[in-house]
Design a protein around this motif. Structure first.
Motif, short mmCIF file in Angstrom:
data_model
loop_
_atom_site.label_atom_id
_atom_site.label_comp_id
_atom_site.label_asym_id
_atom_site.label_seq_id
_atom_site.Cartn_x
_atom_site.Cartn_y
_atom_site.Cartn_z
N ARG A 156 25.12 -89.99 -9.94
CA ARG A 156 26.03 -88.91 -9.56
C ARG A 156 27.42 -89.15 -10.14
O ARG A 156 28.12 -88.21 -10.53
N ASP A 157 27.83 -90.42 -10.21
CA ASP A 157 29.15 -90.74 -10.77
C ASP A 157 29.24 -90.36 -12.25
O ASP A 157 30.33 -90.05 -12.75
N ASP A 158 28.11 -90.40 -12.96
CA ASP A 158 28.12 -89.99 -14.37
C ASP A 158 28.46 -88.51 -14.51
O ASP A 158 29.18 -88.11 -15.43
N CYS A 206 32.54 -81.05 -11.11
CA CYS A 206 33.10 -81.23 -9.78
C CYS A 206 32.04 -81.79 -8.83
O CYS A 206 30.83 -81.68 -9.06
N GLY A 207 32.51 -82.41 -7.75
CA GLY A 207 31.59 -83.03 -6.81
C GLY A 207 30.71 -82.03 -6.08
O GLY A 207 29.50 -82.26 -5.90
N SER A 245 25.41 -79.50 -5.29
CA SER A 245 24.60 -78.28 -5.25
C SER A 245 23.43 -78.38 -6.23
O SER A 245 22.30 -77.96 -5.92
N TRP A 246 23.69 -78.93 -7.42
CA TRP A 246 22.61 -79.06 -8.41
C TRP A 246 21.55 -80.05 -7.91
O TRP A 246 20.35 -79.81 -8.07
N GLY A 250 14.11 -78.45 -16.55
CA GLY A 250 14.27 -77.30 -17.44
C GLY A 250 15.70 -76.79 -17.56
O GLY A 250 15.93 -75.77 -18.23
N ASP A 251 16.64 -77.46 -16.94
CA ASP A 251 18.04 -77.04 -17.01
C ASP A 251 18.68 -77.70 -18.22
O ASP A 251 18.83 -78.93 -18.28
#
Length: 349
Positions: A287-289, A296-297, A302-303, A323-324
């Motif tokens: 997540r830090d990457d 944004c956090g 959300s993703w 697929g994103d």
């Protein structure tokens, strides 16, 4: 003089100029309303006029004599130059004018070749007028060694019938002859910049040079520094010392590394965009990457909730499997790849 005598004198003076007053107050009012004219001084005025005319005449004669002398000297100088040139031609010798004329004729094809080499290979600003103007001209001149410079200017032009205006632009490049001998015509443009002066490079490939860079508007200015191995510019306005040349080599090496790293990143990004994770499938993205990539956090959370709920990290293969392929997702993956490469280099060292 008593008061009565003064009053009588004022009344008498007033009567001399046409007054009919019989009292002191009436005479004073008349003289104030119609002051007594003073007599001119013809001698002084006449003397000044005569002196002024004499001075003007002297100045005119002096200027005329100087002008005639200048015309005589110019005529004599022209006759002597023509006579000397005629004698030189009779004896088979070249005059200075003949030598300059032949030099100009010999330089014309070179200047045209340089203009063709510059056209389309530079990114200097030029006039963008559409309705009126918009023409651009490039002038090339050959200069003495060490005196290469450049200039750019714009000129306002008007429509022939309507009150519309536009601009035409022009660039002038004064290129030294040793630049042509060292680089050649085809290599005048290095990195989109026109080289104006180029000295012989040393054993390390560093050469003192001057080149044209963009200034305000369409104008150009001359930049001084080094050109390393005929491809990279290093600005340097100090003295030409070995330390300055070593600094130029260091900047060149750093630029080469940056270009290689950027090319590698572009290649990896293209592979990831097409779903190819060969060599990076097992790499963990945190997540830090994503935060380090500029996301944004809340958007990152959300993703994760939409694609990988309850996870704080995932592999590249898992992320591509969603697929994103949006840029923000690929940026997070690229940050993780760079982090892993940096960690591997640190462990090796």
């Amino acid at each position: 003089m008593t008061t009565t005598e003064t009053t009588d004198r004022i009344i008498r003076l007033a009567r001399e100029v046409g007054s009919t007053a019989t009292t002191h107050a009436g005479a004073m009012r008349y003289m104030v309303a119609r002051p007594v004219p003073r007599a001119p001084i013809p001698d002084a005025e006449g003397m000044y006029a005569v002196q002024q005319r004499r001075c003007d005449t002297d100045i005119a004669d002096w200027d005329g004599e100087n002008a005639r002398d200048a015309v005589r000297r110019q005529h004599w100088s022209t006759r002597m130059e023509a006579r000397a040139a005629s004698q030189c031609r009779e004896r088979g010798l070249w005059t200075l004018e003949d030598a300059l004329a032949e030099t100009r004729e010999r330089d014309i094809p070179i200047q045209r070749a340089i203009s063709r080499a510059i056209a389309g290979r530079t990114s200097y600003r030029r006039s963008r007028s559409c309705w009126v103007g918009g023409e651009h001209r490039t002038w090339v001149f050959l200069a003495h060694d060490g005196h290469g410079h450049c200039s750019g200017e714009s000129q306002r032009v008007w429509h022939r019938r309507h009150h519309w205006s536009g601009t035409d632009s022009s660039h002038s490049f004064y290129i030294t002859r040793r630049t042509l001998h060292t680089l050649g015509v085809d290599r005048i443009v290095i990195g989109g910049l026109v080289t104006l002066d180029y000295s012989q490079p040393d054993a390390t490939g560093v050469a003192r040079a001057r080149w044209a860079v963009q200034s305000t508007g369409v104008s150009l200015r001359t930049e001084t520094g080094y050109i390393v191995r005929g491809r990279y510019h290093v600005v340097w306005r100090g003295q030409d010392t070995p330390a300055a040349r070593r600094r130029a080599l260091r900047e060149y090496a750093q630029s080469v590394q940056r270009r290689r790293a950027a090319a590698t990143q572009r290649h990896v990004a293209e592979r990831l965009a097409h779903g190819d994770a060969d060599g990076f499938a097992g790499l963990v993205v945190r997540r830090d990457d994503s935060i380090a990539a500029g996301n944004c956090g809340s958007g990152t959370d959300s993703w994760i909730a939409a694609h990988l709920p309850g996870r704080r990290e995932a592999t590249v293969q898992e992320i591509l499997a969603t697929g994103d392929r949006r840029p923000e997702v690929l940026r997070a993956v690229m940050v993780a790849i760079r982090r892993a490469q940096h960690e591997s280099v640190t462990q090796t060292a």
